[in-house]
Scaffold this active site. Sequence first.
Site, PDB file in Angstrom:
ATOM      1  N   ARG A 122       9.444   0.875  12.120  1.00  0.00           N
ATOM      2  CA  ARG A 122       9.590   1.754  10.945  1.00  0.00           C
ATOM      3  C   ARG A 122      10.936   2.450  11.006  1.00  0.00           C
ATOM      4  O   ARG A 122      11.016   3.672  11.006  1.00  0.00           O
ATOM      5  CB  ARG A 122       8.438   2.741  10.934  1.00  0.00           C
ATOM      6  CG  ARG A 122       7.441   2.519   9.813  1.00  0.00           C
ATOM      7  CD  ARG A 122       6.376   1.526  10.094  1.00  0.00           C
ATOM      8  NE  ARG A 122       5.572   1.277   8.910  1.00  0.00           N
ATOM      9  CZ  ARG A 122       4.401   1.864   8.671  1.00  0.00           C
ATOM     10  NH1 ARG A 122       3.906   2.724   9.528  1.00  0.00           N
ATOM     11  NH2 ARG A 122       3.729   1.586   7.570  1.00  0.00           N
ATOM     12  N   GLN A 127      13.136  -0.757   6.226  1.00  0.00           N
ATOM     13  CA  GLN A 127      12.225  -0.263   5.178  1.00  0.00           C
ATOM     14  C   GLN A 127      11.914  -1.320   4.122  1.00  0.00           C
ATOM     15  O   GLN A 127      10.789  -1.430   3.656  1.00  0.00           O
ATOM     16  CB  GLN A 127      12.815   0.977   4.505  1.00  0.00           C
ATOM     17  CG  GLN A 127      12.312   2.242   5.173  1.00  0.00           C
ATOM     18  CD  GLN A 127      12.915   3.503   4.585  1.00  0.00           C
ATOM     19  OE1 GLN A 127      13.720   3.445   3.669  1.00  0.00           O
ATOM     20  NE2 GLN A 127      12.534   4.625   5.136  1.00  0.00           N
ATOM     21  N   ASP A 130       9.089  -3.593   5.167  1.00  0.00           N
ATOM     22  CA  ASP A 130       7.893  -2.928   5.677  1.00  0.00           C
ATOM     23  C   ASP A 130       6.660  -3.301   4.844  1.00  0.00           C
ATOM     24  O   ASP A 130       6.270  -2.601   3.913  1.00  0.00           O
ATOM     25  CB  ASP A 130       8.141  -1.416   5.675  1.00  0.00           C
ATOM     26  CG  ASP A 130       7.012  -0.627   6.307  1.00  0.00           C
ATOM     27  OD1 ASP A 130       5.965  -1.222   6.612  1.00  0.00           O
ATOM     28  OD2 ASP A 130       7.176   0.590   6.481  1.00  0.00           O
ATOM     29  N   SER A 133       3.682  -0.786   4.720  1.00  0.00           N
ATOM     30  CA  SER A 133       3.806   0.285   3.718  1.00  0.00           C
ATOM     31  C   SER A 133       3.538  -0.254   2.316  1.00  0.00           C
ATOM     32  O   SER A 133       2.869   0.400   1.516  1.00  0.00           O
ATOM     33  CB  SER A 133       5.201   0.913   3.762  1.00  0.00           C
ATOM     34  OG  SER A 133       5.332   1.694   4.915  1.00  0.00           O
ATOM     35  N   TYR A 229       3.846   8.060  14.628  1.00  0.00           N
ATOM     36  CA  TYR A 229       2.449   7.703  14.363  1.00  0.00           C
ATOM     37  C   TYR A 229       1.521   8.743  14.989  1.00  0.00           C
ATOM     38  O   TYR A 229       1.875   9.399  15.970  1.00  0.00           O
ATOM     39  CB  TYR A 229       2.109   6.344  14.976  1.00  0.00           C
ATOM     40  CG  TYR A 229       2.571   5.178  14.161  1.00  0.00           C
ATOM     41  CD1 TYR A 229       1.900   4.807  13.000  1.00  0.00           C
ATOM     42  CD2 TYR A 229       3.667   4.425  14.548  1.00  0.00           C
ATOM     43  CE1 TYR A 229       2.317   3.725  12.248  1.00  0.00           C
ATOM     44  CE2 TYR A 229       4.099   3.343  13.806  1.00  0.00           C
ATOM     45  CZ  TYR A 229       3.409   2.993  12.661  1.00  0.00           C
ATOM     46  OH  TYR A 229       3.822   1.929  11.921  1.00  0.00           O
TER      47      TYR A 229
HETATM   48  P1  NAD Z   1      -1.472   4.820   9.606  1.00  0.00           P
HETATM   49  O1  NAD Z   1      -1.990   3.820   8.614  1.00  0.00           O
HETATM   50  O2  NAD Z   1      -1.296   4.404  11.006  1.00  0.00           O
HETATM   51  O3  NAD Z   1      -2.465   6.097   9.570  1.00  0.00           O
HETATM   52  C1  NAD Z   1      -2.794   6.716   8.356  1.00  0.00           C
HETATM   53  C2  NAD Z   1      -2.798   8.229   8.540  1.00  0.00           C
HETATM   54  O4  NAD Z   1      -3.910   8.610   9.328  1.00  0.00           O
HETATM   55  C3  NAD Z   1      -1.554   8.782   9.234  1.00  0.00           C
HETATM   56  O5  NAD Z   1      -0.920   9.709   8.389  1.00  0.00           O
HETATM   57  C4  NAD Z   1      -2.122   9.451  10.480  1.00  0.00           C
HETATM   58  O6  NAD Z   1      -1.407  10.612  10.851  1.00  0.00           O
HETATM   59  C5  NAD Z   1      -3.534   9.771  10.042  1.00  0.00           C
HETATM   60  N1  NAD Z   1      -4.486  10.055  11.131  1.00  0.00           N
HETATM   61  C6  NAD Z   1      -4.638   9.417  12.324  1.00  0.00           C
HETATM   62  N2  NAD Z   1      -5.616  10.004  13.055  1.00  0.00           N
HETATM   63  C7  NAD Z   1      -6.116  11.018  12.293  1.00  0.00           C
HETATM   64  C8  NAD Z   1      -7.146  11.980  12.495  1.00  0.00           C
HETATM   65  N3  NAD Z   1      -7.858  12.024  13.613  1.00  0.00           N
HETATM   66  N4  NAD Z   1      -7.372  12.860  11.502  1.00  0.00           N
HETATM   67  C9  NAD Z   1      -6.641  12.827  10.350  1.00  0.00           C
HETATM   68  N5  NAD Z   1      -5.670  11.952  10.108  1.00  0.00           N
HETATM   69  C10 NAD Z   1      -5.401  11.056  11.082  1.00  0.00           C
HETATM   70  O7  NAD Z   1      -0.121   5.507   9.100  1.00  0.00           O
HETATM   71  P2  NAD Z   1       1.006   4.977   8.125  1.00  0.00           P
HETATM   72  O8  NAD Z   1       0.599   5.280   6.742  1.00  0.00           O
HETATM   73  O9  NAD Z   1       1.316   3.568   8.450  1.00  0.00           O
HETATM   74  O10 NAD Z   1       2.207   5.924   8.507  1.00  0.00           O
HETATM   75  C11 NAD Z   1       2.401   6.382   9.832  1.00  0.00           C
HETATM   76  C12 NAD Z   1       3.690   7.173   9.964  1.00  0.00           C
HETATM   77  O11 NAD Z   1       4.809   6.358   9.730  1.00  0.00           O
HETATM   78  C13 NAD Z   1       3.803   8.280   8.965  1.00  0.00           C
HETATM   79  O12 NAD Z   1       4.495   9.326   9.609  1.00  0.00           O
HETATM   80  C14 NAD Z   1       4.680   7.726   7.897  1.00  0.00           C
HETATM   81  O13 NAD Z   1       5.313   8.704   7.121  1.00  0.00           O
HETATM   82  C15 NAD Z   1       5.634   6.942   8.752  1.00  0.00           C
HETATM   83  N6  NAD Z   1       6.277   5.858   8.021  1.00  0.00           N
HETATM   84  C16 NAD Z   1       7.635   5.735   8.151  1.00  0.00           C
HETATM   85  C17 NAD Z   1       8.290   4.709   7.474  1.00  0.00           C
HETATM   86  C18 NAD Z   1       9.770   4.526   7.616  1.00  0.00           C
HETATM   87  O14 NAD Z   1      10.283   3.547   7.195  1.00  0.00           O
HETATM   88  N7  NAD Z   1      10.473   5.442   8.212  1.00  0.00           N
HETATM   89  C19 NAD Z   1       7.579   3.817   6.710  1.00  0.00           C
HETATM   90  C20 NAD Z   1       6.180   3.975   6.618  1.00  0.00           C
HETATM   91  C21 NAD Z   1       5.561   4.990   7.296  1.00  0.00           C
END
Ligand code: NAD
Length: 379
Positions: A122, A127, A130, A133, A229
């Site tokens: 990520r 991006q 991805d 996402s 994460y």
């Molecule tokens: P994911 O699908 O792994 O998880 C979904 C959400 O569940 C996350 O926000 C996580 O914090 C939450 N979660 C996990 N355990 C939990 C709990 N016990 N109670 C409540 N919530 C809980 O996550 P994702 O959507 O793939 O994204 C993960 C991270 O990556 C985020 O910070 C997102 O902003 C970041 N991200 C960055 C990029 C980039 O290009 N920079 C792209 C996509 C996502």
Amino acid sequence: MRIAILREISPGESRVALLPDAVRALVSKGIEVMVEGGSGIAAGSADEDYARAGATVTSDRNLLMASADVIPVVNCPDSSDLGLLKPGAVIIGFLRPLDDPAPLQPAIERGATLFAVELVPRITRAQAMDALSSMATVAGYKAAILAAAHLPRMFPLLMTAAGTVPPAHVLVLGAGVAGLQAIATARRLGAVVLGYDIRAAAGEQVRSLGAKFLEVDLGGIETEDKGGYAKELTEEALARGRELIAKTARTSDVVITTAQVPGRRAPRLMDRAAIEGMRLGSVIVDLAAPAGGNCELTQPGEEVHHNGVTIIGPVNLPATVPVHASQLYSKNISNFLQLLVRDGALNIDMNDEIIRDSCVAHKGEIVNKRVAEALHARA
Ligand code: NAD
């Protein structure tokens, strides 16, 4: 160099790995593209569209498997397909390398190079590749739509001559990519929305969408890893969250759960008692169903009715929006292919962080330590 696009055969799958626009760009670079007939129909692209883009359409799947140098896929082909693979071929797609690596073994044995889109880092440069996402965006949107369609109430506040209809209250657990899209969609439909997550950064993102953020005191523990994460929480920390969620669920009409911890079982955020505490007609959509579910009563792929509460456990929501899901995925794959191909030929540079991190196996050797461990553990 030949790229082959296969008709996806996993049950319920309707997406396609590359759409005609992507094919046209590849063909213009001197790359041969072959397509299995019918591959894009559910995604809105007919065989003629692929032919017009310069691809050769064939019904001979075995020929494609045996002759392609690169096979972009949505899901991993099955073992009978992989047994035909041209030695050294490259496969790119949702290969589920950590949760279900065994089906990859026949490809590895044929000397394949495998790239799992789930492992694309990520980082900013990646991006546009991805796919996690992209698909989470589609799933989050569709989860809110599904909830609205199942709820015996309306989402928006309506003031009519026949009286006032109060807005629906929606609670979204997990405010990552899918959760934020579910929040945005529920807001657009007029619901009052609350978001919850254990990552500090999520609060600001939830509020920026016009929703309220549910704060839980986890006693100052670290909730994020280096990659941003969520970490797997202790049972004690999880219990604190569950208490607040159960209390909030009692006054919610809809709960959309999206919480995941990469490579782990989904955290259990709602137990039976929390579900039984919800009002008659309430709806839960559990997007974590394929990873074990965030709710105790979720059944993957099923709709469960318990004490007047409907619990939906979808396993592949992106496939229910195949046109746009394929459009985004095809773009992600095209961007990834640009890293792999130079002057019309394959050029796999393992010094590139994106290529290195997403590579599961290179020329028949497993190069990802976590995948090697996962395969070993299941052997
Ligand atoms: P994911 O699908 O792994 O998880 C979904 C959400 O569940 C996350 O926000 C996580 O914090 C939450 N979660 C996990 N355990 C939990 C709990 N016990 N109670 C409540 N919530 C809980 O996550 P994702 O959507 O793939 O994204 C993960 C991270 O990556 C985020 O910070 C997102 O902003 C970041 N991200 C960055 C990029 C980039 O290009 N920079 C792209 C996509 C996502």
